[in-house]
Each structure stands twice: as structure tokens, then as C-alpha cells.
Design an enzyme around this catalytic site. Structure first.
Site, PDB file in Angstrom:
ATOM      1  CB  ILE A  86     -24.709 -51.039  58.393  1.00  0.00           C
ATOM      2  CG1 ILE A  86     -25.492 -49.843  58.937  1.00  0.00           C
ATOM      3  CG2 ILE A  86     -23.538 -50.553  57.540  1.00  0.00           C
ATOM      4  CD1 ILE A  86     -24.708 -49.008  59.941  1.00  0.00           C
ATOM      5  CG  ASN A 120     -21.737 -54.059  60.189  1.00  0.00           C
ATOM      6  OD1 ASN A 120     -22.013 -52.863  60.190  1.00  0.00           O
ATOM      7  ND2 ASN A 120     -22.664 -54.998  60.397  1.00  0.00           N
ATOM      8  CE  LYS A 135      -2.146 -60.566  67.084  1.00  0.00           C
ATOM      9  NZ  LYS A 135      -0.720 -60.172  67.090  1.00  0.00           N
ATOM     10  CB  SER A 171     -15.668 -46.273  64.999  1.00  0.00           C
ATOM     11  OG  SER A 171     -15.579 -45.729  66.300  1.00  0.00           O
ATOM     12  CE1 TYR A 218     -22.240 -49.219  69.707  1.00  0.00           C
ATOM     13  CE2 TYR A 218     -22.370 -46.819  69.740  1.00  0.00           C
ATOM     14  CZ  TYR A 218     -22.352 -48.004  69.037  1.00  0.00           C
ATOM     15  OH  TYR A 218     -22.451 -47.983  67.675  1.00  0.00           O
ATOM     16  CE  LYS A 272     -18.382 -49.751  68.131  1.00  0.00           C
ATOM     17  NZ  LYS A 272     -18.448 -50.517  66.852  1.00  0.00           N
ATOM     18  CB  VAL A 332     -27.750 -46.256  60.357  1.00  0.00           C
ATOM     19  CG1 VAL A 332     -28.335 -47.182  59.298  1.00  0.00           C
ATOM     20  CG2 VAL A 332     -26.497 -45.565  59.815  1.00  0.00           C
TER      21      VAL A 332
END
Length: 342
Positions: free
Chosen positions: A50, A127, A158, A180, A216, A220, A251
Site C-alpha cells: 500500500i 503505513n 514526536k 490501522s 496485531y 492497530k 488488501v
């Protein structure tokens, strides 16, 4: 149900609810001209990712794009692929941002290098991510899934925040986009982020399919809370920057194929979209004019494909502002502890 539960038992779409109705897809031709703008996209090196397509589309509109990669060689492969596929893109506008996100010292060094070379940053897209994986604790005592998926983006933001704020003074459109996943909705609650140990919850297993998937989803969830709290922090100091989190949909990335092949669950990607289609929602968040025009609607929001603001798809924990603040405070403490060691 017999035997141990699988990810399919929890969520048939697995990584990723697929939204494949072409009528709802945002037209990438609506990305405005981005000449003079600077963008940084993490996890953009794999040509079947992506992130690569986000970077490619922004470059096509004239932005100077930093390709986030684990090595200079991987970044160069992506840069050459963009230029060979789109000769109109100047190679001079494609740069590398090299860091192994599991190593926070590397991340900080890459950010410092970026700051030494750039005088603006208009678009920051988080990403890169670690997909479902075993519970592995790094040398700082933190789960690698949290380090890669949350603490690295937190540290990047930051460190680069002063530059983002300075750019916002002179530019009308600065954004931070954090990818996410709908796996956040499957994490059993209530979740706590009140101490470093809360980053290392094992979900009932060190290396099993469902605990790995929930690990995971846990990271997220942190992405959504981070994006929300970042917006709150920006608003409190009057910084005209928009922070959003997005679910890209189901995806068919190289990483997703690898994961489903290892878990014998290839069917979970049957309705998934291509990496380019998966880039549509992040690109909408990063560049769609209506996000700026309707700032109140989109600020701090969670977007589903293809740009739909959706509270209904969030877990109760993902909608908890107190948990977002707790996550932010604990993340700051962990980062301070990490760098206090060296």
C-alpha cells in the site's frame, strides 16, 4: 466448534474488511497538485505494498516523497520502479528514509537526518506495520508488535512535530495519516495502556494463530487512539494540522499473502482488493480537498474505505478518550526510558 479457534472463527475477512464496491471508490484523479510539498511514507519500499502506491500517487502530483524502507537498497528499488513506471516523475524528488522500525534508535537517527535536510513536511503517512506475529520482547522490554506498529510512528511524529507545526504556519494543509485495521474491533476489552507491561499482553498464547492476530489488533487499536490523541494535542496548541487514522480495506499485499499462506487461510483474501485500491483511503485522508474543507468532520477521525468517517466500526476501547490519553502518556514514558539508557 471443535479444536482451537482460528482467525476465521473470529473474523472471516481477517486483515481486513474488503470494501470492493467500485461506485464508492474515490477517484485518484481528484488528488490536487502537490508541487512544492514534502511527504514521508513509511513502509513504501515493497512494490506490492500500500505504501508504495501512496508514494507513487503523491509523486505523480508533484510532491517530493520520502520512501520509508528498512534499507537504502530497498528504497532505491522502489524509487527506480516509480520512475520507470512513470517517466514524468523526477527522480530528484524521490528520497529515502531508512530505518529498521524495530530499532527506535535507528528511527530517531533517520528523523534527525530528515530534519537536517528538509525545511518543511506537509504529509506524514504511517503505513509500515508488522502483521500478526508471535510475542517477541525487544531489548527494552516491549513487544515488537507495539514497537513497530505504534512506538515507531509515535517517535517519528514526536520528533518531526516541530517541523510539521512550522510548515502549518506557512501552508494551508498539513496532515498526519496513520493506517490501522478493523482487527482493532476484535480485541477483547477493556484494554489498558497504563504501564509498559500493558504493551506485552499475550492474549493467551506466545505463538498461536488467534493470539498473534489479537496482538496485531491490539497495536492497530493503539494507532487509532494515537491519531485521536495527536489531534487533541494539536488542537490544544492551535496547530492547524489534521490527524486521521484509516482502515485501508482487505488488501492483497505481499505481506498479507505471506501471512495467509503460513496459516493456510488463503480464502480470507478472496474478496480483497489490489494494493493500489488499498491505497485509495489513505490517499483520500492525505490529499482529498474535502478533508481540509470539512476539517471539523475529519479531524481525529477513523476512516473506512473509501473515506467514510465511521464511529460504528470502532470498538468501545477505540472510542475511549481516557484510554487515548493513557496510551500517549505511557508511550512518552517508554520512549524516555529507552533513550535514557544510551
Amino acid at each position: 466448534m471443535s479444536g482451537k479457534p482460528t482467525v476465521t472463527d473470529i473474523r472471516r475477512e481477517l486483515l481486513l474488511t474488503s470494501c470492493s464496491n467500485p461506485a464508492k471508490k474515490w477517484d485518484l484523479n481528484l488528488i490536487p497538485k502537490l508541487t512544492g510539498k514534502v511527504a514521508l511514507i513509511t513502509g513504501a519500499a515493497g512494490t506490492k505494498s500500500i505504501g508504495f502506491h501512496i508514494a507513487h500517487q503523491l509523486a505523480l502530483k508533484g510532491a517530493k516523497v520520502y520512501i520509508g524502507a528498512r534499507s537504502l537498497e530497498k528504497a532505491e528499488v522502489a524509487i527506480n520502479a516509480i520512475v520507470s513506471g512513470s517517466p514524468s516523475v523526477s527522480k530528484d524528488l524521490l528520497k529515502s528514509f531508512v530505518a529498521e522500525l524495530s530499532d527506535l534508535r535507528q528511527v530517531k537517527a533517520a528523523c534527525d537526518k530528515f530534519l537536517a535536510h528538509e525545511t518543511r513536511l506537509d504529509l506524514l503517512v504511517h503505513n509500515a506495520a508488522r502483521l500478526p506475529a508471535p510475542l517477541e520482547i525487544d531489548s527494552n522490554g516491549v513487544s515488537l508488535s507495539i514497537v513497530i506498529n505504534h512506538l515507531a510512528p509515535f517517535l517519528i511524529t514526536k520528533t518531526l512535530l516541530p517541523l510539521l507545526k512550522a510548515t502549518a504556519v506557512h501552508s494551508s494543509d498539513v496532515r498526519v495519516v496513520t493506517l490501522s485495521s478493523q482487527s482493532q474491533a476484535d480485541v477483547p476489552g477493556p484494554v489498558k495502556f497504563d504501564a509498559k507491561d500493558s504493551f506485552n499482553y499475550d492474549f493467551g498464547g506466545i505463538d498461536e494463530e488467534v493470539p498473534n492476530y489479537l496482538r496485531y489488533g491490539h497495536s492497530k487499536l493503539a494507532n487509532i487512539l494515537f491519531a485521536f490523541q495527536l489531534q487533541k494535542k494539536l488542537d490544544s496548541v492551535g496547530a492547524d494540522i489534521i490527524s486521521l487514522s484509516v482502515h485501508p480495506g482487505g488488501v492483497k499485499t505481499a505481506g498479507a499473502f505471506d501471512y495467509v499462506s503460513r496459516t493456510n487461510s488463503e480464502h480470507l483474501l478472496e474478496t480483497a482488493v489490489t494494493p493500489l485500491e488499498g491505497a485509495i483511503t489513505p490517499l483520500f485522508a492525505a490529499a482529498a480537498p474535502e478533508v481540509r474543507e470539512e476539517k471539523t468532520k475529519y479531524s481525529g477521525a477513523y476512516l473506512m474505505p473509501y473515506g467514510e468517517v465511521s464511529l460504528d466500526d470502532l470498538s468501545e476501547d477505540a472510542k475511549n478518550p481516557a484510554l487515548a490519553e493513557e496510551l500517549w502518556n505511557t508511550s512518552e514514558k517508554v520512549i524516555a526510558e529507552v533513550f535514557g539508557k544510551y
